[in-house]
Motif scaffolding. Structure first.
Motif, PDB file in Angstrom:
ATOM      1  N   GLU A 189       0.838  -1.194   0.000  1.00 43.15           N
ATOM      2  CA  GLU A 189       0.000   0.000   0.000  1.00 43.15           C
ATOM      3  C   GLU A 189       0.878   1.250   0.000  1.00 43.15           C
ATOM      4  N   ALA A 190       0.357   2.329  -0.516  1.00 40.25           N
ATOM      5  CA  ALA A 190       1.047   3.621  -0.512  1.00 40.25           C
ATOM      6  C   ALA A 190       0.447   4.475   0.592  1.00 40.25           C
ATOM      7  N   LEU A 191       1.234   4.791   1.599  1.00 37.27           N
ATOM      8  CA  LEU A 191       0.740   5.497   2.778  1.00 37.27           C
ATOM      9  C   LEU A 191       1.134   6.963   2.744  1.00 37.27           C
ATOM     10  N   GLU A 192       0.244   7.788   3.243  1.00 39.72           N
ATOM     11  CA  GLU A 192       0.521   9.215   3.387  1.00 39.72           C
ATOM     12  C   GLU A 192       0.864   9.511   4.843  1.00 39.72           C
ATOM     13  N   ARG A 193       1.994  10.150   5.065  1.00 44.85           N
ATOM     14  CA  ARG A 193       2.421  10.509   6.405  1.00 44.85           C
ATOM     15  C   ARG A 193       2.922  11.938   6.412  1.00 44.85           C
ATOM     16  N   GLY A 194       2.660  12.633   7.503  1.00 45.76           N
ATOM     17  CA  GLY A 194       3.085  14.019   7.599  1.00 45.76           C
ATOM     18  C   GLY A 194       4.511  14.198   8.045  1.00 45.76           C
ATOM     19  N   PRO A 223       8.645  11.609   3.778  1.00 43.81           N
ATOM     20  CA  PRO A 223       8.212  11.756   2.383  1.00 43.81           C
ATOM     21  C   PRO A 223       7.120  10.747   2.025  1.00 43.81           C
ATOM     22  N   SER A 224       6.077  11.233   1.357  1.00 40.51           N
ATOM     23  CA  SER A 224       4.933  10.392   1.034  1.00 40.51           C
ATOM     24  C   SER A 224       4.594  10.534  -0.452  1.00 40.51           C
ATOM     25  N   PRO A 225       3.948   9.510  -1.050  1.00 36.11           N
ATOM     26  CA  PRO A 225       3.536   8.253  -0.422  1.00 36.11           C
ATOM     27  C   PRO A 225       4.748   7.372  -0.093  1.00 36.11           C
ATOM     28  N   THR A 226       4.586   6.534   0.925  1.00 33.09           N
ATOM     29  CA  THR A 226       5.661   5.662   1.348  1.00 33.09           C
ATOM     30  C   THR A 226       5.144   4.231   1.473  1.00 33.09           C
ATOM     31  N   ARG A 227       6.046   3.290   1.461  1.00 25.69           N
ATOM     32  CA  ARG A 227       5.689   1.876   1.439  1.00 25.69           C
ATOM     33  C   ARG A 227       5.145   1.416   2.788  1.00 25.69           C
ATOM     34  N   SER A 228       4.345   0.357   2.755  1.00 23.83           N
ATOM     35  CA  SER A 228       3.640  -0.117   3.947  1.00 23.83           C
ATOM     36  C   SER A 228       4.126  -1.506   4.346  1.00 23.83           C
ATOM     37  N   ALA A 229       3.864  -1.866   5.617  1.00 25.61           N
ATOM     38  CA  ALA A 229       4.301  -3.163   6.140  1.00 25.61           C
ATOM     39  C   ALA A 229       3.428  -3.551   7.317  1.00 25.61           C
ATOM     40  N   VAL A 230       3.507  -4.810   7.682  1.00 26.67           N
ATOM     41  CA  VAL A 230       2.939  -5.279   8.940  1.00 26.67           C
ATOM     42  C   VAL A 230       4.049  -6.003   9.705  1.00 26.67           C
ATOM     43  N   LEU A 231       4.193  -5.628  10.954  1.00 30.45           N
ATOM     44  CA  LEU A 231       5.206  -6.199  11.834  1.00 30.45           C
ATOM     45  C   LEU A 231       4.533  -7.118  12.839  1.00 30.45           C
ATOM     46  N   VAL A 232       5.175  -8.217  13.164  1.00 30.89           N
ATOM     47  CA  VAL A 232       4.750  -9.068  14.274  1.00 30.89           C
ATOM     48  C   VAL A 232       5.888  -9.089  15.275  1.00 30.89           C
ATOM     49  N   ARG A 233       5.553  -8.859  16.537  1.00 33.97           N
ATOM     50  CA  ARG A 233       6.566  -8.913  17.596  1.00 33.97           C
ATOM     51  C   ARG A 233       6.215 -10.018  18.580  1.00 33.97           C
ATOM     52  N   LEU A 234       7.243 -10.622  19.145  1.00 31.07           N
ATOM     53  CA  LEU A 234       7.097 -11.649  20.172  1.00 31.07           C
ATOM     54  C   LEU A 234       7.392 -11.006  21.510  1.00 31.07           C
ATOM     55  N   SER A 235       6.409 -11.010  22.397  1.00 31.61           N
ATOM     56  CA  SER A 235       6.517 -10.268  23.662  1.00 31.61           C
ATOM     57  C   SER A 235       6.080 -11.123  24.832  1.00 31.61           C
TER      58      SER A 235
END
Length: 453
Positions: A162-167, A170-182
């Motif tokens: 996905e192309a994400l807009e962030r303030g 620099p946008s649009p920027t690439r997207s990801a999903v992270l999984v953490r072990l806690s």
């Protein structure tokens, strides 16, 4: 699904708390799932290292339930103080708890997400994570783990197309999903929410849950809980200082009651021992500056004490909270001696050594990683001038914990300064070149092995 039947131990323990603590949610339907990082070292501890990349993407990118654990993701509810202002509208806004597992030692762990889509607590957010944010979290957690800081571990990073807009980048920027072990996702803010609603029954239930499942104690005593949390959070603060790490956002909703560091948004590793360094550009008052982190975490622990006041007398809570400075001093002494490669001796002598190190680092501006690299398990090099004489004298008579016999010591220090982080991201962003990222993770792990017992 290929799993290790001897190591894979699914749990659903959190369901015993009941629906008032979480909201069942669905993961976002991402346009694509491209595996960028998988932590097989961590996966082996919970019986998932044998997953093929295809199965990994199904379970850790599409979030098809793992067998025997939670049937549906859960967005946890909590409140918290954000830069000392209370916010009752928090909760998992772009993440959820996806599974619970026990590791090979029997410790209960959660697989939790960041960037997995919107939840009832997203407010005006899109529930997404930038790929750059995911890369930064992997680097931070790997570095802290290598430096002996109790931390969540980045388990998986998947690019989602996905192309994400962030303030703030620099946008649009690439997207990801992270999984953490806690080791759990129960925060000080989880208790604050119950206290805000005057839910004494919920406070008692959560106290018992944490003591039983996260501390292994058959108890529901709030005083015991606070004392354990004070110990663990003091150890966390000490770990940050010894690592030269600035978390950036030490709000009470970002403090895990197990004392495990997590949620790496704005962060920095300090180049020198400068107490005023901040990680968050919006921390104008320096509330969470490098040198103020023990104070900030102590303040957060006080918010747990305030919450527990509804089910406990005040005096023993105050007594437990007042033990934080002593716990911290002992923990930071142990942590810095560990980085020096020295065995502990007598506490007052150890403390004098640590104080001399802190003074010299602050006054000389010697890079933190350079100093600890040079002095690990050996004499302070002659190139360090007369301003280091107090450290030389304090080191006299200390035995090394171990020899410098690892290949790591023949190279250069492993630092994680902002310019290198930006260069690693630039290679990914510009050329889709992941080799500097993977090389850095390998160097960090080499350092961790060299430092470990």
């Amino acid at each position: 699904m290929p799993i290790d039947p001897q190591a894979y131990r699914p749990e659903t323990t959190i369901l015993a708390l009941g629906g008032g603590f979480y909201d069942p949610v669905e993961a976002a339907d991402f346009p694509q799932t491209v595996l960028r990082f998988r932590n097989d070292r961590a996966a082996d501890e919970v019986g998932l290292a044998a997953l093929s990349d295809e199965d990994w993407l199904v379970h850790l990118g599409r979030f098809e339930a793992l067998p025997g654990t939670l049937p549906q993701p859960l967005a946890l509810r909590y409140h918290g103080h954000q830069f000392r202002t209370y916010n009752p509208e928090l909760g998992d806004g772009r993440g959820f708890t996806f599974a619970q597992l026990r590791d090979r030692s029997g410790r209960l762990l959660d697989l939790g997400t960041k960037g997995s889509g919107q939840t009832p607590w997203s407010r005006f957010g899109d529930g997404r994570l930038t790929l750059k944010g995911g890369v930064r979290e992997v680097l931070a957690s790997e570095m802290l783990e290598a430096l002996g800081v109790p931390t969540s571990r980045s388990f998986s990073l998947i690019e989602t197309g996905e192309a994400l807009e962030r303030g703030d980048e620099p946008s649009p920027t690439r997207s990801a999903v992270l999984v953490r072990l806690s080791h759990g996702h129960i925060r000080i803010g989880t208790f604050q929410r119950l206290a805000y609603h005057r839910d004494e029954q919920g406070l008692r239930a959560l106290t018992a849950y944490v003591l039983r499942n996260l501390y292994g104690e058959d108890s529901d005593d709030p005083i015991r809980l606070l004392d354990l949390v004070v110990q663990r959070t003091a150890t966390l603060a000490a770990g940050y200082m010894a690592a030269g790490f600035v978390h950036g956002v030490l709000n009470s909703d970002n403090i895990n009651v197990t004392g495990e560091s997590f949620d790496y948004g704005p962060w920095r590793f300090a180049p020198t021992w400068d107490p005023a360094i901040v990680a968050a550009y919006f921390d104008h008052a320096g509330l969470y500056a490098f040198g103020r982190q023990p104070e900030a975490i102590h303040w957060d622990a006080m918010q747990l004490a305030v919450s527990l006041r509804q089910i406990s007398d005040a005096d023993p809570l105050i007594a437990a909270l007042d033990r934080f400075p002593d716990y911290y001093q002992r923990a930071v002494t142990a942590a810095i001696l560990w980085r020096l490669g020295r065995a502990q001796r007598e506490h007052e002598r150890d403390r004098a050594l640590v104080q001399s190190v802190e003074r010299a680092l602050r006054s000389t501006g010697v890079p933190i990683e350079r100093f600890f690299f040079d002095v690990f398990a050996q004499a302070l090099p002659a190139s360090y001038g007369a301003e280091w004489d107090d450290v030389r004298a304090a080191l006299d008579g200390y035995e090394p914990r171990r020899a410098r016999d690892h290949a790591f010591w023949t190279g250069e220090p492993c630092a994680m300064l902002i310019d290198e982080v930006e260069a690693i991201w630039a290679a990914i962003d510009r050329d889709d070149d992941w080799s500097p990222f993977h090389a850095k993770v390998a160097h960090i792990r080499q350092m961790g092995q060299a430092l470990s017992d």
